[in-house]
Design an enzyme around this catalytic site. Structure first.
Site, PDB file in Angstrom:
ATOM      1  N   ASN A   1      -4.398  -4.306  -2.811  1.00  0.00           N
ATOM      2  CA  ASN A   1      -5.827  -4.340  -3.105  1.00  0.00           C
ATOM      3  C   ASN A   1      -6.137  -4.647  -4.572  1.00  0.00           C
ATOM      4  O   ASN A   1      -5.593  -4.000  -5.466  1.00  0.00           O
ATOM      5  CB  ASN A   1      -6.448  -2.990  -2.730  1.00  0.00           C
ATOM      6  CG  ASN A   1      -6.083  -2.595  -1.320  1.00  0.00           C
ATOM      7  OD1 ASN A   1      -6.360  -3.305  -0.372  1.00  0.00           O
ATOM      8  ND2 ASN A   1      -5.416  -1.447  -1.179  1.00  0.00           N
TER       9      ASN A   1
ATOM     10  N   ALA B   1      -2.400   5.557  -0.561  1.00  0.00           N
ATOM     11  CA  ALA B   1      -3.488   5.179   0.337  1.00  0.00           C
ATOM     12  C   ALA B   1      -3.399   3.684   0.581  1.00  0.00           C
ATOM     13  O   ALA B   1      -3.105   2.911  -0.343  1.00  0.00           O
ATOM     14  CB  ALA B   1      -4.848   5.530  -0.273  1.00  0.00           C
ATOM     15  N   CYS B   2      -3.663   3.264   1.810  1.00  0.00           N
ATOM     16  CA  CYS B   2      -3.627   1.834   2.103  1.00  0.00           C
ATOM     17  C   CYS B   2      -4.742   1.097   1.365  1.00  0.00           C
ATOM     18  O   CYS B   2      -4.678  -0.130   1.214  1.00  0.00           O
ATOM     19  CB  CYS B   2      -3.714   1.586   3.597  1.00  0.00           C
ATOM     20  SG  CYS B   2      -5.125   2.355   4.397  1.00  0.00           S
ATOM     21  N   THR B   3      -5.758   1.820   0.901  1.00  0.00           N
ATOM     22  CA  THR B   3      -6.855   1.205   0.146  1.00  0.00           C
ATOM     23  C   THR B   3      -6.680   1.350  -1.370  1.00  0.00           C
ATOM     24  O   THR B   3      -7.583   0.986  -2.124  1.00  0.00           O
ATOM     25  CB  THR B   3      -8.198   1.830   0.552  1.00  0.00           C
ATOM     26  OG1 THR B   3      -8.112   3.252   0.413  1.00  0.00           O
ATOM     27  CG2 THR B   3      -8.559   1.469   1.978  1.00  0.00           C
TER      28      THR B   3
END
Length: 487
Positions: free
Chosen positions: A259, A287-289
Site C-alpha cells: 500500500n 495489517a493488509c492495509t
C-alpha cells in the site's frame, strides 16, 4: 496452567479425534502459554461440515429477525466480556492494549450491525411491464459457508465473515489460525450461549483449530460446502481460489498488498508523518492495509524523513499489556521475515534511516520484537517495494510531480489500500480517480475501516468477486431468485 479449548461442533464442545493439542504462546514472552487448542484432523473438519449441512434447512427457514436475535445476544455477551477479550487478544497476538480494545469493540459492533440488517435484508420489488403482476426478487442463503481466517485480526475478521453469513441464513464452518485462536474461541462461547438462549438449531455454528493442510483443505473441497471466504497470503489464497472454483463453489479471497501513501508538496509535513507513521507502524505493521510505500515530493523529502524518524523514535516498544505503543510481531517466522527483508533492501542499496533490527534490552529477549523501520534510496522495482513486508516497515521514494507519484503508486501487482496527504483538492480527486486500489484514503492512514461500507482489494489483492463488510458482505452469502407473480 493454561486452559485447554475444544472445538465447537454440532452444538457441543468436542476434543479432536487426534487427541493432540498445540500451545498458543504470548509473542511478547514466549515462556508464557496462553492456551492449548485442538490439533484437529480432516475427519474433524468433515464432521463439522456434516453438522452444518444437517442444520442448513432449519436455519434457512428461520425468520430473519430470529437470526438477528442470535447475533444480538452474542454481541451482548461479548460486550459483557469486553475486557477479557481485549486481554486475551493482546496476550496471544501481541497488539497494544488500545489496539486490541479497538478491535474487540469493532467485532462487537459487527455482530450488532448484522443483527439489525437481518431484519430487513430480503430482496427488491420492481415495476412489471404487465398489469396484474408482482415482480420481485428474494435472496436465499448459499447453504454451508466455509470461513478460513488469519491471525492478524483474530476477532474482527472472523466476525465480519461469520455475522453476515449467519444473518442471511447460512450455516458456517470456521477454521481459526493457529497463532491466535483463543479470542474467537471465547466469542464462540458467547455464540454457543446465545444459540441455547434463542433455541437455534445445533450445527449452525462450527469452529475448529488446527493446520490449514489438515482442516482447510476439506473446507474448500467438501461437496457440502457451498461458499468459501478466505483472508490470508496470496500464495495460499490463489491455491484456495483454484480449488474452490474447480469444485464450482462461490469463493472470495482477500489477500496481501503493497500500500502506498503519496505526500504532495502542499501537505503539512508533520501531519503527513503522523498519518504515514500510524499507517506503517500501527498494529506492528501487521495489517493488509498497512502503509509500506511512501511517495514523497522531492521538495519536502528531507523534512519529511526527519519528521517520520522523529515519530518512529517516539514509539514505545514492549509487551501489549504493559502499556507499550507497539507490541511484538505475532511469531518467529514473521519477525525473521521482516529482518530478512531489511537485509535484502540494504543489499539492493537502501539506506536505513531508522530501525531495521531488534531493539536492545533484556526485556525484549523472550519476545518477537522489532524496531519500526524506515528505508530510503529505493527504486520501485526493489524487492521490498514490490513484495509485502508484514511488519513495521516503510520505504520512501521521491517524485517531482503528481503524475509520477500516481504512476509509482500503481506500479505493483497489488491494489488494496492507497492514500494521499495533500491540501490540494484537485490533486486528491485526481488520485482517487487514477489509482487502482479498492480503498482510497485522503489525508488519513491507509489502515482503519468502517464496518458498514464495502471492503476489498483490486488486482492481486483480491479475487475481485465480492466485497466484505456492509450490505455487500451479505450479498456474497446469498443468491437471487426472481419471482413473476401473476394474479
Amino acid at each position: 496452567m493454561a486452559e485447554t479449548y475444544e472445538n465447537y461442533v454440532d452444538g457441543e464442545w468436542r476434543a479432536s479425534e487426534t487427541g493432540e493439542t498445540f500451545a498458543v504462546v504470548n509473542p511478547a514472552n514466549t515462556d508464557e502459554t496462553v492456551a492449548e487448542c485442538q490439533d484437529s484432523s480432516a475427519a474433524d473438519a468433515r464432521g463439522a461440515i456434516e453438522a452444518a449441512a444437517a442444520a442448513e434447512d432449519a436455519w434457512a427457514d428461520t425468520p430473519g429477525p430470529a437470526r438477528g436475535k442470535l447475533l444480538r445476544e452474542t454481541a451482548k455477551r461479548m460486550d459483557d466480556r469486553r475486557e477479557e477479550l481485549t486481554e486475551t487478544l493482546a496476550r496471544e497476538e501481541g497488539k497494544a492494549r488500545g489496539e486490541a480494545g479497538g478491535e474487540v469493540g469493532r467485532a462487537i459492533n459487527i455482530f450488532y450491525y448484522y443483527a439489525e440488517k437481518a431484519m430487513d435484508y430480503a430482496g427488491e420489488a420492481s415495476n412489471p411491464s404487465a398489469t396484474g403482476q408482482n415482480l420481485y426478487t428474494v435472496r436465499e442463503p448459499m447453504g454451508v459457508a466455509g470461513l478460513i481466517v488469519p491471525w492478524n485480526y483474530p476477532i474482527a475478521i472472523p466476525s465480519w465473515k461469520m455475522a453476515p453469513a449467519l444473518a442471511t441464513g447460512n450455516t458456517v464452518v470456521c477454521k481459526l489460525s493457529r497463532d491466535a485462536p483463543t479470542v474467537f474461541l471465547k466469542v464462540t462461547e458467547c455464540l454457543a450461549e446465545a444459540a441455547e438462549a434463542v433455541d437455534a438449531p445445533d450445527g449452525v455454528v462450527n469452529v475448529l483449530t488446527g493446520s490449514g493442510s489438515e482442516i482447510g483443505t476439506p473446507i474448500v473441497e467438501h461437496d457440502e460446502v457451498d461458499a468459501v471466504s478466505f483472508t490470508g497470503s496470496r500464495s495460499v489464497g490463489d491455491m484456495i481460489y483454484e480449488q474452490a472454483t474447480d469444485a464450482h463453489k462461490r469463493v472470495q479471497t482477500e489477500l496481501g498488498s503493497k500500500n502506498p501513501t503519496v505526500v504532495t508538496e502542499s501537505a503539512d509535513v508533520k501531519e503527513a508523518a503522523q498519518i504515514v507513521g500510524g499507517g506503517a507502524f500501527g498494529v506492528t505493521g501487521q495489517a493488509c492495509t498497512a502503509t509500506e510505500r511512501v511517495i514523497v515530493h522531492e521538495s519536502i523529502e528531507e523534512e519529511f524523513v526527519d519528521a517520520l524518524c522523529e515519530y518512529a523514535e517516539s514509539i514505545e516498544i514492549g509487551p501489549a499489556l504493559d502499556g507499550a505503543d507497539m507490541g511484538p510481531q505475532a511469531n518467529e517466522g514473521e519477525l525473521e521475515g521482516t529482518l530478512d527483508d531489511v537485509e535484502t533492501a540494504k543489499e539492493e542499496g537502501a539506506t536505513v534511516e531508522y530501525g531495521g533490527s531488534r531493539p536492545d534490552g533484556d526485556e525484549y529477549e523472550n519476545g518477537y520484537f522489532v524496531e519500526p523501520t524506515i528505508l530510503s534510496g529505493l527504486d520501485s522495482d526493489a524487492t521490498v517495494m514490490q513484495e509485502e513486508v508484514f511488519g513495521p516497515f516503510v520505504g520512501i521514494m521521491t517524485v517531482s510531480d503528481l503524475d509520477e507519484a500516481i504512476e509509482l503508486a500503481n506500479d505493483v501487482e497489488f491494489g488494496l489500500a492507497a492514500g494521499i496527504v495533500t491540501n490540494d483538492h484537485t490533486q486528491a480527486n485526481r488520485f482517487v480517480d487514477e489509482v487502482d486500489f479498492g480503498v482510497v484514503k485522503v489525508n488519513e492512514a491507509t489502515t482503519g475501516l468502517e464496518l458498514h461500507v464495502p471492503f476489498g482489494g483490486m488486482n492481486a489483492s483480491s479475487s475481485e468477486t465480492y466485497r466484505e463488510q456492509g450490505e455487500e458482505g451479505m450479498d456474497y452469502f446469498t443468491i437471487i431468485k426472481t419471482v413473476y407473480d401473476n394474479y
